[in-house]
Design a protein around this motif. Structure first.
Motif, PDB file in Angstrom:
ATOM      1  N   LEU A 111      47.649 -37.557  34.808  1.00  0.00           N
ATOM      2  CA  LEU A 111      47.530 -37.126  33.411  1.00  0.00           C
ATOM      3  C   LEU A 111      48.865 -36.698  32.805  1.00  0.00           C
ATOM      4  O   LEU A 111      48.972 -36.508  31.590  1.00  0.00           O
ATOM      5  CB  LEU A 111      46.556 -35.947  33.314  1.00  0.00           C
ATOM      6  CG  LEU A 111      45.078 -36.214  33.664  1.00  0.00           C
ATOM      7  CD1 LEU A 111      44.306 -34.915  33.742  1.00  0.00           C
ATOM      8  CD2 LEU A 111      44.460 -37.147  32.631  1.00  0.00           C
ATOM      9  N   LEU A 112      49.911 -36.578  33.626  1.00  0.00           N
ATOM     10  CA  LEU A 112      51.152 -35.958  33.167  1.00  0.00           C
ATOM     11  C   LEU A 112      51.982 -36.871  32.271  1.00  0.00           C
ATOM     12  O   LEU A 112      52.080 -38.081  32.491  1.00  0.00           O
ATOM     13  CB  LEU A 112      52.017 -35.558  34.357  1.00  0.00           C
ATOM     14  CG  LEU A 112      51.501 -34.464  35.287  1.00  0.00           C
ATOM     15  CD1 LEU A 112      52.578 -34.108  36.306  1.00  0.00           C
ATOM     16  CD2 LEU A 112      51.096 -33.228  34.501  1.00  0.00           C
ATOM     17  N   ASN A 113      52.621 -36.236  31.294  1.00  0.00           N
ATOM     18  CA  ASN A 113      53.750 -36.822  30.586  1.00  0.00           C
ATOM     19  C   ASN A 113      55.000 -36.357  31.324  1.00  0.00           C
ATOM     20  O   ASN A 113      55.270 -35.161  31.419  1.00  0.00           O
ATOM     21  CB  ASN A 113      53.770 -36.332  29.137  1.00  0.00           C
ATOM     22  CG  ASN A 113      55.094 -36.597  28.450  1.00  0.00           C
ATOM     23  OD1 ASN A 113      55.846 -37.491  28.839  1.00  0.00           O
ATOM     24  ND2 ASN A 113      55.393 -35.808  27.430  1.00  0.00           N
ATOM     25  N   ILE A 114      55.793 -37.294  31.861  1.00  0.00           N
ATOM     26  CA  ILE A 114      56.952 -36.928  32.683  1.00  0.00           C
ATOM     27  C   ILE A 114      58.269 -37.250  31.984  1.00  0.00           C
ATOM     28  O   ILE A 114      59.315 -37.316  32.638  1.00  0.00           O
ATOM     29  CB  ILE A 114      56.890 -37.621  34.056  1.00  0.00           C
ATOM     30  CG1 ILE A 114      56.853 -39.139  33.894  1.00  0.00           C
ATOM     31  CG2 ILE A 114      55.693 -37.117  34.864  1.00  0.00           C
ATOM     32  CD1 ILE A 114      57.018 -39.891  35.214  1.00  0.00           C
ATOM     33  N   ASP A 115      58.233 -37.413  30.675  1.00  0.00           N
ATOM     34  CA  ASP A 115      59.469 -37.776  29.958  1.00  0.00           C
ATOM     35  C   ASP A 115      60.604 -36.784  30.206  1.00  0.00           C
ATOM     36  O   ASP A 115      61.776 -37.162  30.276  1.00  0.00           O
ATOM     37  CB  ASP A 115      59.198 -37.859  28.451  1.00  0.00           C
ATOM     38  CG  ASP A 115      58.358 -39.081  28.096  1.00  0.00           C
ATOM     39  OD1 ASP A 115      58.177 -39.948  28.973  1.00  0.00           O
ATOM     40  OD2 ASP A 115      57.883 -39.156  26.945  1.00  0.00           O
ATOM     41  N   ASP A 116      60.284 -35.498  30.314  1.00  0.00           N
ATOM     42  CA  ASP A 116      61.316 -34.481  30.489  1.00  0.00           C
ATOM     43  C   ASP A 116      61.322 -33.870  31.889  1.00  0.00           C
ATOM     44  O   ASP A 116      62.005 -32.881  32.142  1.00  0.00           O
ATOM     45  CB  ASP A 116      61.147 -33.369  29.454  1.00  0.00           C
ATOM     46  CG  ASP A 116      59.760 -32.727  29.499  1.00  0.00           C
ATOM     47  OD1 ASP A 116      58.858 -33.307  30.140  1.00  0.00           O
ATOM     48  OD2 ASP A 116      59.572 -31.656  28.884  1.00  0.00           O
ATOM     49  N   VAL A 117      60.576 -34.460  32.814  1.00  0.00           N
ATOM     50  CA  VAL A 117      60.481 -33.943  34.178  1.00  0.00           C
ATOM     51  C   VAL A 117      61.620 -34.523  35.014  1.00  0.00           C
ATOM     52  O   VAL A 117      61.866 -35.730  34.983  1.00  0.00           O
ATOM     53  CB  VAL A 117      59.118 -34.291  34.815  1.00  0.00           C
ATOM     54  CG1 VAL A 117      59.079 -33.838  36.275  1.00  0.00           C
ATOM     55  CG2 VAL A 117      57.989 -33.633  34.031  1.00  0.00           C
ATOM     56  N   ILE A 118      62.324 -33.668  35.766  1.00  0.00           N
ATOM     57  CA  ILE A 118      63.414 -34.165  36.605  1.00  0.00           C
ATOM     58  C   ILE A 118      63.072 -34.116  38.088  1.00  0.00           C
ATOM     59  O   ILE A 118      63.811 -34.643  38.923  1.00  0.00           O
ATOM     60  CB  ILE A 118      64.721 -33.392  36.347  1.00  0.00           C
ATOM     61  CG1 ILE A 118      64.567 -31.908  36.694  1.00  0.00           C
ATOM     62  CG2 ILE A 118      65.166 -33.551  34.903  1.00  0.00           C
ATOM     63  CD1 ILE A 118      65.882 -31.129  36.576  1.00  0.00           C
ATOM     64  N   GLY A 119      61.959 -33.499  38.453  1.00  0.00           N
ATOM     65  CA  GLY A 119      61.543 -33.449  39.845  1.00  0.00           C
ATOM     66  C   GLY A 119      60.489 -32.394  40.062  1.00  0.00           C
ATOM     67  O   GLY A 119      59.993 -31.775  39.106  1.00  0.00           O
ATOM     68  N   GLY A 120      60.136 -32.163  41.314  1.00  0.00           N
ATOM     69  CA  GLY A 120      59.126 -31.166  41.621  1.00  0.00           C
ATOM     70  C   GLY A 120      58.964 -30.999  43.114  1.00  0.00           C
ATOM     71  O   GLY A 120      59.699 -31.585  43.918  1.00  0.00           O
ATOM     72  N   ILE A 121      58.013 -30.182  43.502  1.00  0.00           N
ATOM     73  CA  ILE A 121      57.645 -30.031  44.905  1.00  0.00           C
ATOM     74  C   ILE A 121      56.142 -30.156  45.036  1.00  0.00           C
ATOM     75  O   ILE A 121      55.383 -29.794  44.123  1.00  0.00           O
ATOM     76  CB  ILE A 121      58.113 -28.684  45.505  1.00  0.00           C
ATOM     77  CG1 ILE A 121      57.502 -27.484  44.767  1.00  0.00           C
ATOM     78  CG2 ILE A 121      59.632 -28.604  45.538  1.00  0.00           C
ATOM     79  CD1 ILE A 121      57.780 -26.140  45.440  1.00  0.00           C
ATOM     80  N   PHE A 122      55.708 -30.673  46.187  1.00  0.00           N
ATOM     81  CA  PHE A 122      54.279 -30.808  46.474  1.00  0.00           C
ATOM     82  C   PHE A 122      54.001 -30.155  47.815  1.00  0.00           C
ATOM     83  O   PHE A 122      54.713 -30.400  48.795  1.00  0.00           O
ATOM     84  CB  PHE A 122      53.857 -32.277  46.508  1.00  0.00           C
ATOM     85  CG  PHE A 122      52.376 -32.467  46.710  1.00  0.00           C
ATOM     86  CD1 PHE A 122      51.499 -32.229  45.668  1.00  0.00           C
ATOM     87  CD2 PHE A 122      51.863 -32.850  47.946  1.00  0.00           C
ATOM     88  CE1 PHE A 122      50.120 -32.383  45.849  1.00  0.00           C
ATOM     89  CE2 PHE A 122      50.498 -33.017  48.130  1.00  0.00           C
ATOM     90  CZ  PHE A 122      49.622 -32.783  47.075  1.00  0.00           C
ATOM     91  N   ILE A 123      52.974 -29.278  47.848  1.00  0.00           N
ATOM     92  CA  ILE A 123      52.577 -28.587  49.071  1.00  0.00           C
ATOM     93  C   ILE A 123      51.177 -29.070  49.436  1.00  0.00           C
ATOM     94  O   ILE A 123      50.188 -28.668  48.813  1.00  0.00           O
ATOM     95  CB  ILE A 123      52.598 -27.060  48.875  1.00  0.00           C
ATOM     96  CG1 ILE A 123      53.976 -26.605  48.375  1.00  0.00           C
ATOM     97  CG2 ILE A 123      52.233 -26.355  50.185  1.00  0.00           C
ATOM     98  CD1 ILE A 123      54.084 -25.114  48.109  1.00  0.00           C
ATOM     99  N   PRO A 124      51.062 -29.946  50.432  1.00  0.00           N
ATOM    100  CA  PRO A 124      49.762 -30.578  50.727  1.00  0.00           C
ATOM    101  C   PRO A 124      48.672 -29.596  51.144  1.00  0.00           C
ATOM    102  O   PRO A 124      47.491 -29.836  50.889  1.00  0.00           O
ATOM    103  CB  PRO A 124      50.102 -31.532  51.885  1.00  0.00           C
ATOM    104  CG  PRO A 124      51.569 -31.735  51.820  1.00  0.00           C
ATOM    105  CD  PRO A 124      52.141 -30.468  51.281  1.00  0.00           C
ATOM    106  N   SER A 125      49.030 -28.479  51.794  1.00  0.00           N
ATOM    107  CA  SER A 125      48.013 -27.592  52.361  1.00  0.00           C
ATOM    108  C   SER A 125      47.552 -26.496  51.410  1.00  0.00           C
ATOM    109  O   SER A 125      46.715 -25.666  51.786  1.00  0.00           O
ATOM    110  CB  SER A 125      48.544 -26.955  53.648  1.00  0.00           C
ATOM    111  OG  SER A 125      49.759 -26.266  53.407  1.00  0.00           O
ATOM    112  N   ASP A 126      48.064 -26.453  50.188  1.00  0.00           N
ATOM    113  CA  ASP A 126      47.559 -25.502  49.193  1.00  0.00           C
ATOM    114  C   ASP A 126      46.193 -25.946  48.688  1.00  0.00           C
ATOM    115  O   ASP A 126      45.751 -27.074  48.928  1.00  0.00           O
ATOM    116  CB  ASP A 126      48.538 -25.384  48.021  1.00  0.00           C
ATOM    117  CG  ASP A 126      49.716 -24.476  48.313  1.00  0.00           C
ATOM    118  OD1 ASP A 126      49.719 -23.838  49.382  1.00  0.00           O
ATOM    119  OD2 ASP A 126      50.635 -24.417  47.481  1.00  0.00           O
TER     120      ASP A 126
END
Length: 815
Positions: A134-149
């Protein structure tokens, strides 16, 4: 038929939210069945019932992360154990960055997770969208994902813990308000309720936003204040699937949680709305607060930018409810310092659900064992000072701390609200000389000095900040000439009486049976050999001692000593912090400079290192103590506050001709870390011993009467240690260290940095940290390795040393 309250219980827990139920559950797990939980209305009422139920695990320290990981693991098996559905699902969590500062923050947190054995993936914009289409990523430069949350239903989790507690023998009473905490002046003895009284060995306050008021009736300070917390729940719309992870758009202050095909969108906005200033109504239960759509509108606008399909989605529910926040965004747990047997667990700062399991476990173990099971100083109620219970202070501070939950974790961040609480006599004079102040324990302390024409304000970054060069000049002045520090924020205690020496020598690892006028550097240990305090003791006379320690430890360490004074001991302990101002005069030219201002002989022969005596200065007398936290020749000057400004003026005026430089706390930190001086709370805690920390030189092993912790140290000395404190210097002079960066030895993680700062004399960032090895750590092991430090995802070569890299023989401070 309604149950009757018992007349007596081992533990009475006040409050039936998720925290209280978790503590009851965990007490039964350690075999304590005589547990009673009292709830003023119904379980989960107040705050728990409307929590979002986000289960995140990555916290800002190893022990906090361990507790959060334990909570997640507990919830995984709670439904099977109790038969109570919890709504818990492991769908992961995604956090994004839209600017470089945020992305470095996330990457550094991901680095830290490697130490804690928590899988965290650093990802690019497209992968963010893959996880959350669903995200608009036009201004996104990165992120982190934590699978066990994951996420859970707060009411169901609480009911599951309550059911587990009942299964273990605990009794839970709803609609039972506690009206009074009973005590004998020394210890809590039970509670009064509207239905009768209960005697108890332990009373635990888990009353959420009511805790501060109830604790204050027995003079216990629990600083917290309710704020309004907002979220919306949308109508179902296309694309909201059950496998969507929990999503955090920190830069837009928002979190997102899938809820039966709908989105719950909540916020931690930068300027919050305190609530409950005039008290909380007696019948408050599952109440909601009046909405404030104008306040929430900026968050919703940001949400529609991030998830464009929200523009066509309806809003099913707009919610506003109260949650408790604390002055430093850390919760309060542990035993009250001034009333034994009274424990507190409150002020959860909107992370109650994800923290409850771990808190319940450590609180149960704490009550059982009589001490915290690990280093919990950052959340220990003993860190609080009495002024922090002031409602005006709390009202103003929590407007900021709510939003800081989602702010970038900038190094050296300074609070903007509720400032100027405690000022030294030198405040205005130093401000006029360019002091830029920070706050610790309410004290305004010069952190750095802005030169003429320079704006005295912070510009935050993870690289060298705008004050870097100014602080470097201050650092250089102390190394090459002389610098002046305001050290008034020290906590200062007098122990006096015929038995003062005997009492202190049991508490201190070093020997304080010295001549009057001598100072002793020492640690206070627990029975396990862990370091409870790191301080100096000065013998003023045969029966009078002065204890000087960090201002942030004032309450904790005062009561640590007070609790260890036997009832029949002939001595009295007094906190004299407010009565004494302190100036530090440090640097190779400090002796010649001060000698011109006093008739006392300051030569090395007449005034050796570790000496403390009164000298004339200006129109007064000061206690001059020859000691240094900066690694240079110098003195700390202690003076009654009414003489302070006159003495300061004398020093400052005389200093004009020799280049005396005013020096702030940032330079103090860079100076001390080059000398590898430890900082309690970071480098040393109640979990590390002097042997592990490299402080064995401050232990009087053969002291006739022994000391607390001696037996544990002797065992460790014989068996060897599995970790040692090591100093590191980055070989890349542009990279910065702060703390929690992983340490790699020969390609494998062996620990993490406990503190870091740039070393201007050594020419690079310096860190302290423990190198660990299950087979033991000795000098050969440390010196034979090749080291790298992980900094924001990048491996940086580092040199390592067990000895201080600056002045390893301490020749300068003894000159």
């Amino acid at each position: 038929m309604a149950k009757e309250l018992p007349n007596k219980a081992r533990v009475v827990i006040v409050g039936g939210g998720v925290i209280g139920c978790s503590i009851a559950y965990h007490l039964t797990k350690i075999g304590w069945q005589d547990v009673v939980l009292l709830e003023r209305k119904q379980l989960t009422s107040g705050t728990t019932w409307h929590a979002a139920g986000l289960i995140g695990q990555l916290r800002d320290s190893q022990n906090m992360t361990k507790l959060a990981k334990y909570t997640a693991e507990l919830y995984l098996g709670l439904e099977e154990e109790t038969g109570q559905a919890t709504g818990y699902k492991v769908n992961g969590s995604l956090s994004i960055a839209t600017n470089e500062g945020r992305f470095e923050d996330l990457k550094r947190r991901a680095d830290m997770a490697k130490v804690f054995d928590l899988p965290v993936d650093v990802i690019g914009p497209q992968t963010c969208k893959d996880y959350y289409p669903l995200l608009n990523i036009d201004d996104v430069i990165g992120g982190i994902f934590i699978p066990s949350d994951g996420q859970a239903n707060p009411i169901d989790i609480t009911q599951g813990l309550a059911k587990g507690a009942r299964m273990g023998g605990a009794q839970i009473f709803e609609n039972t308000k506690v009206t009074k905490i009973n005590h004998d002046g020394e210890r809590a003895t039970g509670v009064e309720t509207e239905s009768g009284s209960i005697e108890a060995d332990f009373v635990v306050l888990c009353c959420g936003m009511w805790t501060r008021e109830l604790a204050s009736t027995v003079d216990v300070t629990v600083p917290l204040h309710a704020c309004e917390h907002f979220y919306i729940v949308t109508e179902p719309f296309e694309g909201v699937t059950s496998n969507l992870p929990v999503f955090r758009d920190y830069d837009a202050f928002a979190y997102y949680k899938e809820d039966a095909g709908k989105l719950l969108i909540g916020a931690f906005e930068p300027i919050a709305k305190p609530w409950g200033m005039n008290g909380i109504s007696e019948d408050f239960c599952f109440d909601e607060l009046p909405d404030d759509f104008d306040h929430f509108a900026p968050v919703l606008e940001g949400a529609m930018h991030r998830v464009p399909s929200l523009e066509n989605a309806g809003i099913q529910k707009f919610f506003c409810g109260p949650e408790s926040f604390t002055p430093d965004d850390r919760y309060h747990i542990g035993e009250a310092p001034n009333l034994k047997g009274l424990f507190v667990s409150a002020g959860l700062n909107s992370i109650g659900i994800q923290s409850a399991g771990g808190i319940g476990k450590v609180m149960a173990e704490w009550m059982r064992d009589g001490h915290p099971p690990s280093d919990l100083a950052s959340v220990d109620i003993r860190r609080n000072l009495p002024y922090q219970g002031n409602p005006n202070y709390l009202h103003d501070r929590v407007t900021e701390t709510l939003g800081l939950l989602y702010a970038v974790h900038w190094p050296f961040y300074q609070y903007e609200t509720a400032r100027n609480v405690r000022k030294s006599p030198f405040y205005e004079s130093m401000k006029n000389r360019g002091a830029v102040y920070g706050e610790t324990a309410g004290w305004e302390r010069p952190n750095w000095y802005a030169s003429d024409g320079v704006k005295g304000a912070y510009e935050y970054t993870f690289t060298k900040q705008n004050w870097f060069d100014h602080s470097a000049d201050e650092h250089k002045a102390v190394r090459e000439n002389v610098g002046l520090f305001d050290q008034t924020s020290f906590a200062k205690f007098r122990l006096e009486g015929a038995d003062a020496e005997c009492v202190l020598n049991q508490v201190c690892a070093n020997d304080v049976a010295v001549d009057p006028g001598r100072m002793v550097y020492t640690q206070w240990l627990n029975e396990r050999g862990g370091i409870e305090a790191d301080l100096t003791v000065t013998r003023l006379s045969a029966e009078v001692f002065l204890v000087v320690t960090a201002g942030a430890s004032q309450v904790r360490e005062f009561h640590h000593l007070k609790d260890r004074i036997p009832d029949d001991a002939r001595c009295v302990l007094t906190d004299v912090t407010s009565g004494m101002a302190v100036l530090g005069v440090q640097g190779p030219n400090s002796r010649s400079f001060l000698q011109d201002l006093t008739k006392a002989d300051l030569s090395n022969a007449a005034f050796p290192f570790g000496t403390s005596r009164e000298i004339d200065l200006g129109y007064a007398f000061v206690r001059a103590s020859r000691i240094s936290y900066m690694g240079e020749l110098g003195w700390e000057l202690y003076m009654p506050t009414e003489f302070a400004l006159g003495i300061y003026d004398t020093i400052a005026e005389a200093g004009e001709s020799i280049g005396l430089k005013h020096v702030g706390m940032h330079a103090m930190n860079s100076l001390r870390i080059e000398k590898a001086y430890r900082h309690w709370g970071h480098d040393i805690t109640d979990e590390e011993t002097p042997i592990e920390a490299g402080l064995g030189f401050a232990v009087a092993w053969d002291k006739k009467e022994g000391f607390i912790g001696r037996d544990a140290l002797l065992r460790q000395k014989e068996e060897g240690v599995k970790q040692r404190m090591v100093q590191f210097l980055l070989q890349d002079p542009e990279k910065m260290l702060y703390h929690n960066e992983p340490i790699y030895r020969d390609g494998g993680i062996v620990g993490y940095l406990t503190s870091g700062m740039y070393g201007h004399t050594l020419g690079g960032a310096v860190g302290l940290g423990y190198v660990e090895n299950a087979g033991g750590v000795d000098a050969k092991f440390v010196n034979s390795g090749t080291y790298e430090i992980l900094v924001a995802g990048e491996m940086i070569r580092a040199s390592a040393s067990l000895r201080p890299m600056y002045d390893p023989k301490s020749e300068r401070i003894r000159a």
